[in-house]
Design a protein around this motif. Structure first.
Motif, PDB file in Angstrom:
ATOM      1  N   VAL A 108       0.802  -1.287   0.110  1.00 37.39           N
ATOM      2  CA  VAL A 108       0.060   0.050   0.004  1.00 37.39           C
ATOM      3  C   VAL A 108       0.743   1.290   0.069  1.00 37.39           C
ATOM      4  CG1 VAL A 108      -1.794   1.181   1.245  1.00 37.39           C
ATOM      5  CG2 VAL A 108      -1.882  -1.408   1.043  1.00 37.39           C
ATOM      6  N   LEU A 109       2.114   1.196   0.873  1.00 38.93           N
ATOM      7  CA  LEU A 109       2.933   2.238   0.844  1.00 38.93           C
ATOM      8  C   LEU A 109       3.536   2.656  -0.594  1.00 38.93           C
ATOM      9  CD1 LEU A 109       4.576   1.582   3.833  1.00 38.93           C
ATOM     10  CD2 LEU A 109       3.462   3.987   3.451  1.00 38.93           C
ATOM     11  N   VAL A 110       3.546   1.590  -1.534  1.00 39.65           N
ATOM     12  CA  VAL A 110       4.011   1.892  -2.678  1.00 39.65           C
ATOM     13  C   VAL A 110       3.345   3.012  -3.350  1.00 39.65           C
ATOM     14  CG1 VAL A 110       4.196   0.729  -4.928  1.00 39.65           C
ATOM     15  CG2 VAL A 110       5.047  -0.423  -3.107  1.00 39.65           C
ATOM     16  N   GLY A 111       1.994   3.243  -3.124  1.00 44.40           N
ATOM     17  CA  GLY A 111       1.207   4.331  -3.715  1.00 44.40           C
ATOM     18  C   GLY A 111       2.033   5.649  -3.322  1.00 44.40           C
ATOM     19  N   CYS A 112       3.019   5.896  -2.359  1.00 41.00           N
ATOM     20  CA  CYS A 112       3.536   7.075  -1.782  1.00 41.00           C
ATOM     21  C   CYS A 112       4.762   7.134  -3.095  1.00 41.00           C
ATOM     22  CB  CYS A 112       4.173   6.995  -0.633  1.00 41.00           C
ATOM     23  SG  CYS A 112       2.921   6.926   0.587  1.00 41.00           S
ATOM     24  N   LEU A 113       5.310   6.208  -3.656  1.00 41.38           N
ATOM     25  CA  LEU A 113       6.485   6.256  -4.387  1.00 41.38           C
ATOM     26  C   LEU A 113       6.508   7.245  -5.423  1.00 41.38           C
ATOM     27  CD1 LEU A 113       7.360   2.581  -4.764  1.00 41.38           C
ATOM     28  CD2 LEU A 113       8.368   4.345  -3.158  1.00 41.38           C
ATOM     29  N   GLY A 114       5.193   7.798  -5.956  1.00 38.44           N
ATOM     30  CA  GLY A 114       5.355   8.823  -6.918  1.00 38.44           C
ATOM     31  C   GLY A 114       5.527  10.282  -6.367  1.00 38.44           C
ATOM     32  N   HIS A 115       5.429  10.387  -4.893  1.00 38.63           N
ATOM     33  CA  HIS A 115       5.553  11.483  -4.387  1.00 38.63           C
ATOM     34  C   HIS A 115       6.844  11.753  -3.112  1.00 38.63           C
ATOM     35  CE1 HIS A 115       1.436  12.153  -5.476  1.00 38.63           C
ATOM     36  NE2 HIS A 115       1.263  11.247  -5.014  1.00 38.63           N
ATOM     37  N   ILE A 116       7.604  10.737  -3.140  1.00 41.26           N
ATOM     38  CA  ILE A 116       8.863  10.856  -2.431  1.00 41.26           C
ATOM     39  C   ILE A 116      10.037  10.441  -3.172  1.00 41.26           C
ATOM     40  CG2 ILE A 116       7.556  10.340  -0.542  1.00 41.26           C
ATOM     41  CD1 ILE A 116       8.511   7.430  -0.372  1.00 41.26           C
ATOM     42  N   PRO A 117      11.256  10.830  -2.726  1.00 43.95           N
ATOM     43  CA  PRO A 117      12.413  10.558  -3.390  1.00 43.95           C
ATOM     44  C   PRO A 117      12.727   9.108  -3.567  1.00 43.95           C
ATOM     45  CG  PRO A 117      12.844  12.042  -1.699  1.00 43.95           C
ATOM     46  CD  PRO A 117      11.456  11.769  -1.353  1.00 43.95           C
ATOM     47  N   ALA A 118      13.073   8.539  -4.847  1.00 43.27           N
ATOM     48  CA  ALA A 118      13.198   7.239  -5.089  1.00 43.27           C
ATOM     49  C   ALA A 118      14.052   6.556  -4.096  1.00 43.27           C
ATOM     50  CB  ALA A 118      13.766   7.016  -6.428  1.00 43.27           C
ATOM     51  N   TRP A 119      14.994   7.116  -3.635  1.00 46.05           N
ATOM     52  CA  TRP A 119      16.109   6.410  -2.785  1.00 46.05           C
ATOM     53  C   TRP A 119      15.407   5.935  -1.479  1.00 46.05           C
ATOM     54  CZ3 TRP A 119      16.636   8.303   2.019  1.00 46.05           C
ATOM     55  CH2 TRP A 119      16.433   9.625   2.311  1.00 46.05           C
ATOM     56  N   ARG A 120      14.316   6.527  -0.820  1.00 40.15           N
ATOM     57  CA  ARG A 120      13.577   6.397   0.305  1.00 40.15           C
ATOM     58  C   ARG A 120      12.631   5.091   0.006  1.00 40.15           C
ATOM     59  NH1 ARG A 120      10.002   9.119   3.565  1.00 40.15           N
ATOM     60  NH2 ARG A 120       9.262  10.934   2.061  1.00 40.15           N
ATOM     61  N   GLY A 121      12.066   5.198  -1.258  1.00 37.84           N
ATOM     62  CA  GLY A 121      11.269   4.050  -1.587  1.00 37.84           C
ATOM     63  C   GLY A 121      12.125   2.767  -1.719  1.00 37.84           C
ATOM     64  N   THR A 122      13.013   2.967  -2.370  1.00 40.90           N
ATOM     65  CA  THR A 122      14.019   1.760  -2.368  1.00 40.90           C
ATOM     66  C   THR A 122      14.388   1.222  -1.152  1.00 40.90           C
ATOM     67  OG1 THR A 122      15.064   3.107  -4.255  1.00 40.90           O
ATOM     68  CG2 THR A 122      16.317   1.109  -3.287  1.00 40.90           C
ATOM     69  N   PHE A 123      14.419   1.868  -0.167  1.00 34.85           N
ATOM     70  CA  PHE A 123      15.181   1.372   1.285  1.00 34.85           C
ATOM     71  C   PHE A 123      13.771   1.090   2.119  1.00 34.85           C
ATOM     72  CE2 PHE A 123      19.420   1.077   0.504  1.00 34.85           C
ATOM     73  CZ  PHE A 123      19.763   2.011  -0.536  1.00 34.85           C
ATOM     74  N   GLY A 124      12.877   1.424   1.680  1.00 36.66           N
ATOM     75  CA  GLY A 124      11.586   0.867   2.408  1.00 36.66           C
ATOM     76  C   GLY A 124      11.469   1.884   3.724  1.00 36.66           C
ATOM     77  N   LEU A 125      11.985   3.063   3.511  1.00 35.41           N
ATOM     78  CA  LEU A 125      12.020   3.981   4.855  1.00 35.41           C
ATOM     79  C   LEU A 125      10.997   4.734   4.594  1.00 35.41           C
ATOM     80  CD1 LEU A 125      16.023   4.780   4.839  1.00 35.41           C
ATOM     81  CD2 LEU A 125      14.568   3.165   6.298  1.00 35.41           C
ATOM     82  N   PHE A 126       9.740   4.406   4.924  1.00 32.54           N
ATOM     83  CA  PHE A 126       8.455   5.511   4.851  1.00 32.54           C
ATOM     84  C   PHE A 126       8.380   6.040   6.417  1.00 32.54           C
ATOM     85  CE2 PHE A 126       7.934   2.013   1.763  1.00 32.54           C
ATOM     86  CZ  PHE A 126       7.547   2.681   0.575  1.00 32.54           C
ATOM     87  N   THR A 127       7.973   7.272   6.104  1.00 29.51           N
ATOM     88  CA  THR A 127       7.761   8.176   7.515  1.00 29.51           C
ATOM     89  C   THR A 127       6.460   7.554   8.202  1.00 29.51           C
ATOM     90  OG1 THR A 127       6.344   9.596   6.540  1.00 29.51           O
ATOM     91  CG2 THR A 127       8.585  10.196   6.351  1.00 29.51           C
ATOM     92  N   ARG A 128       6.516   7.775   9.456  1.00 25.68           N
ATOM     93  CA  ARG A 128       5.482   7.451  10.393  1.00 25.68           C
ATOM     94  C   ARG A 128       3.911   7.860   9.762  1.00 25.68           C
ATOM     95  NH1 ARG A 128       5.633   5.302  15.145  1.00 25.68           N
ATOM     96  NH2 ARG A 128       3.728   4.922  16.098  1.00 25.68           N
ATOM     97  N   SER A 129       3.862   9.231   9.288  1.00 26.13           N
ATOM     98  CA  SER A 129       2.737   9.543   8.892  1.00 26.13           C
ATOM     99  C   SER A 129       2.436   8.871   7.642  1.00 26.13           C
ATOM    100  CB  SER A 129       2.885  11.086   8.547  1.00 26.13           C
ATOM    101  OG  SER A 129       3.191  11.503   7.277  1.00 26.13           O
TER     102      SER A 129
END
Ligand code: ATP
Ligand code: MG
Length: 282
Positions: free
Chosen positions: A106-127
């Motif tokens: 479900v968090l993959v939905g955020c990938l369009g909006h956050i820098p790619a490196w964060r998505g790559t490492f699965g470091l999603f923010t608490r919010s």
């Protein structure tokens, strides 16, 4: 206000086969529209074009999504990627990465909006994680959040895909036969989740369906394709069984006339309860 989806004279050929012939249609923001038609009539092809995953063939054609050009005369717009961020696409199957937990999918939905490196490492923010949990609760599968996606039922997987579209902030959801392989109870839950995000969040929904009964139940408007052309575009309740027999031919009895799903008739509110409600309202 511009249309959510506008298709003008879209044609698509695969070799000699004309999959779509000069298809034109418009969907207004906030609509929930069913796309029906026999197998091979062009539903998936049309959805892939609107999603910017394929380009039309020849002629003067145009597809606009949320007022921006997705493709024109068979050329994808330079903005196509950007526009796609506002479009959630849900297929019949394989919407999730099975080995990953539901939450990550479900968090993959955020990938369009956050820098790619964060998505790559699965470091999603608490919010972001909270938003994903909220979206899963919205579609009624909060309890699955830590499960591997491959362990979800088909209907739960489709609802997780809807949750991902919510997290993505999609303004338009294109769903290609999202209930084709589900039993009636799961189908109903998936359609209810789509109807809910349509009504509550105002997300425009275009959903292709094999069983016309669901179009009648959940979508005020239906567009029917026949051999790559629009054969009907109007209120779903105006679809007559005779017309459906015509567009579905031999398959019609199985696809149209099932009444396996019926919305429960509204129960009359007892007089005492009505008086109570009136008192509260005044
Ligand atoms: N990649 C492709 N290559 C060749 N032909 C294709 C391709 N994609 C679709 N077609 C053809 O285009 C026509 C429309 O196919 P499409 O998949 O859009 O139909 P559909 O309405 O989604 O059918 P179904 O209900 O079976 O999913 C069919 O004749 C199909 O064989
Ligand atoms: Mg299809």
């Amino acid at each position: 206000m511009s249309s959510a989806v506008a298709v003008e004279k879209l044609s698509k050929r695969y070799g000699k086969k004309a999959a779509l012939s000069e298809v034109s249609l418009g969907v207004e923001p906030g609509e929930m529209v069913a796309l029906i038609g026999a197998s091979g009539s062009g539903k998936s092809t049309l959805i892939r074009h609107i999603a910017g995953l394929e380009r039309g063939t020849g002629g003067k054609s145009r597809i606009e999504v949320l007022g921006r050009t997705m493709q024109e005369n068979g050329k994808l717009s330079a903005n196509a990627r950007e526009i796609r961020r506002e479009v959630g696409v849900i297929f019949q199957q394989f919407n999730l990465v099975g080995r990953l937990p539901v939450l990550t999918n479900v968090l993959v939905g955020c990938l369009g909006h956050i820098p790619a490196w964060r998505g790559t490492f699965g470091l999603f923010t608490r919010s972001e994680q909270e938003r994903a949990m909220g979206a899963l609760a919205r579609v009624g599968i909060a309890e699955t959040v830590r499960q591997r996606s491959s362990t979800l039922s088909g209907g739960q997987q489709q609802r997780a895909a809807i949750a991902r579209a919510l997290v993505q902030g999609a303004k338009v959801i294109l769903a290609d036969e999202p209930i084709a392989s589900l039993d009636p109870a799961s189908s109903k839950r998936v359609m209810e989740a789509l109807a809910e995000v349509n009504q509550v969040d105002g997300i425009t929904v275009v959903v292709s369906l094999h069983q016309v009964e669901y179009a009648r139940l959940f979508c005020p408007r239906t567009i029917a394709l026949k051999a790559g052309e629009v054969a009907f575009d109007g209120p779903s309740e105006a679809l007559s069984d005779d017309f459906l027999r015509e567009i579905y031919g031999e398959a019609s009895e199985e696809l149209i006339l099932t009444s396996a799903v019926r919305r429960p008739a509204p129960r009359p509110v007892p007089v005492a309860a009505r008086q109570e409600l009136a008192a509260v309202a005044s």
